[in-house]
Design a protein around this motif. Structure first.
Motif, PDB file in Angstrom:
ATOM      1  N   ALA A 145       4.040  -9.233   5.247  1.00  8.71           N
ATOM      2  CA  ALA A 145       3.222  -8.677   6.329  1.00  8.71           C
ATOM      3  C   ALA A 145       2.632  -7.348   5.887  1.00  8.71           C
ATOM      4  O   ALA A 145       3.217  -6.279   6.111  1.00  8.71           O
ATOM      5  N   LEU A 146       1.463  -7.407   5.246  1.00  4.59           N
ATOM      6  CA  LEU A 146       0.781  -6.175   4.828  1.00  4.59           C
ATOM      7  C   LEU A 146       0.215  -5.446   6.043  1.00  4.59           C
ATOM      8  O   LEU A 146       0.328  -4.225   6.157  1.00  4.59           O
TER       9      LEU A 146
ATOM     10  N   PRO B  47       0.825  -1.215   0.000  1.00  5.96           N
ATOM     11  CA  PRO B  47       0.000   0.000   0.000  1.00  5.96           C
ATOM     12  C   PRO B  47       0.859   1.265   0.000  1.00  5.96           C
ATOM     13  O   PRO B  47       1.908   1.290   0.658  1.00  5.96           O
ATOM     14  N   PRO B  48       0.419   2.308  -0.733  1.00  6.56           N
ATOM     15  CA  PRO B  48      -0.723   2.352  -1.659  1.00  6.56           C
ATOM     16  C   PRO B  48      -0.378   1.626  -2.962  1.00  6.56           C
ATOM     17  O   PRO B  48       0.498   2.072  -3.716  1.00  6.56           O
ATOM     18  N   VAL B  49      -1.052   0.535  -3.218  1.00  6.65           N
ATOM     19  CA  VAL B  49      -0.693  -0.395  -4.288  1.00  6.65           C
ATOM     20  C   VAL B  49      -0.686   0.266  -5.658  1.00  6.65           C
ATOM     21  O   VAL B  49       0.298   0.188  -6.405  1.00  6.65           O
ATOM     22  N   ASP B  50      -1.781   0.925  -6.007  1.00  8.95           N
ATOM     23  CA  ASP B  50      -1.895   1.466  -7.361  1.00  8.95           C
ATOM     24  C   ASP B  50      -0.862   2.564  -7.610  1.00  8.95           C
ATOM     25  O   ASP B  50      -0.328   2.676  -8.722  1.00  8.95           O
ATOM     26  N   SER B  51      -0.571   3.342  -6.593  1.00 11.63           N
ATOM     27  CA  SER B  51       0.437   4.390  -6.730  1.00 11.63           C
ATOM     28  C   SER B  51       1.813   3.783  -6.971  1.00 11.63           C
ATOM     29  O   SER B  51       2.558   4.225  -7.843  1.00 11.63           O
ATOM     30  N   HIS B  52       2.146   2.749  -6.212  1.00 10.43           N
ATOM     31  CA  HIS B  52       3.454   2.105  -6.384  1.00 10.43           C
ATOM     32  C   HIS B  52       3.555   1.377  -7.719  1.00 10.43           C
ATOM     33  O   HIS B  52       4.630   1.340  -8.333  1.00 10.43           O
TER      34      HIS B  52
ATOM     35  N   LEU C 119       4.117  -8.959  -5.031  1.00 11.86           N
ATOM     36  CA  LEU C 119       3.397  -8.614  -6.255  1.00 11.86           C
ATOM     37  C   LEU C 119       1.924  -8.428  -5.937  1.00 11.86           C
ATOM     38  O   LEU C 119       1.220  -9.394  -5.596  1.00 11.86           O
ATOM     39  N   ALA C 120       1.445  -7.209  -6.044  1.00  8.79           N
ATOM     40  CA  ALA C 120       0.033  -6.931  -5.821  1.00  8.79           C
ATOM     41  C   ALA C 120      -0.825  -7.551  -6.921  1.00  8.79           C
ATOM     42  O   ALA C 120      -0.332  -7.835  -8.011  1.00  8.79           O
ATOM     43  N   TYR C 121      -2.080  -7.748  -6.622  1.00  3.67           N
ATOM     44  CA  TYR C 121      -3.071  -8.340  -7.525  1.00  3.67           C
ATOM     45  C   TYR C 121      -2.807  -9.815  -7.809  1.00  3.67           C
ATOM     46  O   TYR C 121      -3.475 -10.407  -8.656  1.00  3.67           O
ATOM     47  N   ALA C 122      -1.865 -10.435  -7.105  1.00  2.00           N
ATOM     48  CA  ALA C 122      -1.586 -11.853  -7.334  1.00  2.00           C
ATOM     49  C   ALA C 122      -2.743 -12.740  -6.869  1.00  2.00           C
ATOM     50  O   ALA C 122      -2.845 -13.900  -7.292  1.00  2.00           O
ATOM     51  N   ARG C 123      -3.608 -12.215  -6.007  1.00  2.00           N
ATOM     52  CA  ARG C 123      -4.776 -12.996  -5.588  1.00  2.00           C
ATOM     53  C   ARG C 123      -5.877 -12.984  -6.647  1.00  2.00           C
ATOM     54  O   ARG C 123      -6.828 -13.753  -6.559  1.00  2.00           O
ATOM     55  N   HIS C 124      -5.715 -12.109  -7.653  1.00  2.00           N
ATOM     56  CA  HIS C 124      -6.713 -12.023  -8.725  1.00  2.00           C
ATOM     57  C   HIS C 124      -6.291 -12.927  -9.884  1.00  2.00           C
ATOM     58  O   HIS C 124      -6.156 -12.485 -11.016  1.00  2.00           O
ATOM     59  N   ASP C 125      -6.078 -14.193  -9.590  1.00  2.00           N
ATOM     60  CA  ASP C 125      -5.554 -15.112 -10.615  1.00  2.00           C
ATOM     61  C   ASP C 125      -6.649 -15.973 -11.254  1.00  2.00           C
ATOM     62  O   ASP C 125      -6.367 -16.799 -12.105  1.00  2.00           O
ATOM     63  N   ARG C 126      -7.889 -15.788 -10.834  1.00  4.52           N
ATOM     64  CA  ARG C 126      -9.006 -16.522 -11.426  1.00  4.52           C
ATOM     65  C   ARG C 126     -10.287 -15.715 -11.226  1.00  4.52           C
ATOM     66  O   ARG C 126     -10.349 -14.820 -10.379  1.00  4.52           O
TER      67      ARG C 126
END
Length: 307
Positions: A249-250, A60-65, A91-98
């Protein structure tokens, strides 16, 4: 070919640690904002013909980074870099794999496409949420794991009464790898997610009564999964002395409060992400700088030999 390591703004301390291991001076890069909020990125370092490594963990902030990383890649390409490797420990968005319902985007693939189009030749990532994420990339992916480092650290305090616990079915293989290195049994918590941050534990597979639990996962976000798992373990008769282990650790949202309420002996994690604050419980951090530096060194040698 000259190697250049440049850090974005997401984790400068890790960039400095990697540079120290590699005995390199970090490349100069200016990152700030225009008055309207747009990123301003300027790669000051001379990178023409160089083998460039851009460190930017996507916490965080993910999109900014993420946007900052894309601009850094484009800047290096336009300055004539011979090769650009994105070193992204988390790696952000890695949970969006399906796609669960068919109505969502495939976020992991979208991020992969953006990095490729921006000009990334290779990605270095660590403990992706799912190995399937590698399949989203059309560029080579170096998938590192901090598990051996964390398991080595655990060996100092693990006892024969300890049990490695997977907090859900998705982490079973990870728990089995820890258990094999530590020579301990495995237990599995079966969970049901009721929302993005709320989780219910239904049952436990494995004998945990009287045991000291070591709960292992790839990441802790809101700590809902950990909280549900630990409460279920306590109800099943586990010793109230819990170790939680996670590479990333987010600790966002209610995570700190949830962990503080648990009989937490310690949280063992890495410096893949900067800790958001000083938590009110014991945290032990294992540095992944040597692991990432070793990967960079091997990739550098590979490029010299045409790899």
């Amino acid at each position: 070919m000259r190697v250049v390591l440049i850090s974005g703004s997401s984790h400068p301390a890790l960039g400095a640690a990697i540079a120290k291991v590699l005995n390199l001076e970090q490349g100069r890069c200016i990152v700030d904002r225009f008055p309207d909020g747009e990123h301003h990125v300027e790669v000051v370092e001379e990178v023409r013909g160089c083998d460039v490594y851009l460190l930017q963990t996507l916490g965080p902030p993910v999109d900014s980074h993420l946007m900052e990383l894309l601009l850094m890649v484009d800047a290096c390409r336009r300055r004539g870099a011979a090769r650009v490797t994105a070193v992204v420990p988390y790696l952000a968005y890695a949970r969006h794999d399906r796609r669960e319902t068919g109505r969502e985007p495939l976020g992991a693939r979208l991020v992969a496409d953006m990095l490729r189009v921006a000009g990334v030749d290779r990605l270095v990532a660590m403990d992706l949420h799912s190995p399937a994420v590698e399949g989203c990339f059309n560029i080579p992916v170096e998938h590192l794991s901090a598990m051996p480092l964390l398991a080595d650290h655990l060996q100092r305090t693990a006892t024969p009464s300890s049990v490695v616990v997977s907090p859900d079915l998705g982490a079973v293989k990870r728990a089995e790898r820890y258990a094999a290195q530590l020579k301990l049994p495995v237990a599995v918590v079966h969970k049901h997610r009721t929302s993005g941050s709320q989780v219910q534990a239904r049952r436990i597979t494995g004998d945990v009564e009287g045991c000291t639990p070591i709960v292992v996962d790839d990441m802790i976000s809101t700590a809902g999964t950990v909280e549900a798992a630990v409460n279920a373990l306590l109800e099943a008769g586990c010793a109230p002395e819990v170790t939680v282990v996670a590479t990333h650790a987010l600790l966002v949202g209610p995570a700190i409060d949830r962990l503080q309420r648990l009989p937490l002996r310690r949280l063992l994690t890495t410096d893949s992400l900067p800790l958001p604050m000083r938590p009110p419980f014991q945290v032990e951090v294992v540095s992944v700088a040597p692991l990432l530096a070793r990967s960079i060194e091997l990739l550098r040698l590979g490029s010299q030999h045409g790899g």
